[in-house]
Design a protein around this motif. Structure first.
Motif: not given
Ligand SMILES: NC(=O)C1=CN([C@@H]2O[C@H](COP(=O)(O)OP(=O)(O)OC[C@H]3O[C@@H](n4cnc5c(N)ncnc54)[C@H](OP(=O)(O)O)[C@@H]3O)[C@@H](O)[C@H]2O)C=CC1
Ligand SMILES: O=C(O)[C@@H]1CCC=N1
Length: 198
Positions: A46, A61, A72-73, A76, A85, A87
């Motif tokens: 990140a 991220l 990943t979640s 996040h 955030v 991605p």
């Protein structure tokens, strides 16, 4: 430092995922450091920024292919607790993300410093110049966040024909002024992020 951390935590890292906020250092290098320490773990990267400290951060991220959707979640959501955030699909993009939003608050703080100093040079009391500079940046930021108009349209709306803003922008928007120096600064920061990959 990574190697020392890896040695200290070692195999206890197994089953975990690593979320790095370091500029530059790649997922591959971090995975390798973890592997040398005896842990086979997925790495996510990140690039947050300091407005996270007041809940107004924005983070890029990137999740390497080894990271599960659940990991990943979780990462996040962790970052989302202190701001927005974004991605990114390509790890390489984190270098320019670092240049724009990671380092970006410093550019805005520099603007605040310079506005404050200019106000003082024109005779304003320091606290008056400071309130005006900070309040302006805060208000403009709120407009960018709250309103649907583009930054360009918002700028044009401030710029009365032949008025004060036009006089200032004629200096700032000279081809060798901000239109040249801002992209150059972003290039330099992006290049430095690439170098930090080692
Ligand atoms: N500053 C920012 O806005 C952002 C920074 N980052 C990343 O965060 C990381 C830290 O940056 P930043 O906080 O600015 O850097 P600083 O130099 O301000 O802080 C680094 C911290 O790490 C400690 N440290 C350094 N080496 C060691 C070591 N070997 N063992 C234990 N502790 C150590 C330092 O301790 P001491 O002071 O005692 O030396 C210090 O507290 C960087 O990787 C940067 O890319 C990411 C996003 C934004
Ligand atoms: O200056 C740096 O290298 C770090 C990364 C982004 C903000 N600070």
């Amino acid at each position: 430092m990574i190697d020392a951390l890896g040695k200290a935590l070692g195999p206890r890292l197994n089953g975990a995922a690593l979320l790095s906020v370091m500029a530059g250092r790649t997922c591959e290098a971090l995975s390798e450091a973890a592997r040398l320490a005896g842990a086979e773990i997925p790495v996510l990267r990140a690039m947050p920024n300091t407005p996270s400290s007041v809940g107004a951060g924005i983070s890029g991220l990137y999740a390497s292919a080894a990271a599960t959707p659940e990991q990943t979640s979780i990462c996040h959501d962790l970052l989302f607790a202190v701001g927005d955030v974004v991605p990114v699909e390509n790890e390489n993009d984190l270098s320019v993300v670092t240049a724009i939003s990671g380092s970006g608050p410093a550019y805005v703080f520099l603007l605040a410093e310079l506005l404050e100093k200019a106000g003082q040079q024109h005779g304003l009391a320091p606290n008056v110049a400071r309130r005006l500079a900070r309040g302006t940046i805060y208000g403009a930021g709120r407009m960018l966040d709250d309103l649907p108009e583009s930054a360009e349209d918002l700028r044009k709306a401030v710029t009365s024909p032949n008025g004060t803003t036009a006089a200032a922008l004629a200096i700032l928007m000279k081809p060798d002024a901000w239109p040249e120096t801002v992209p150059k600064a972003i290039d330099a920061a992006t290049k430095r992020a690439d170098e930090l990959a080692g």
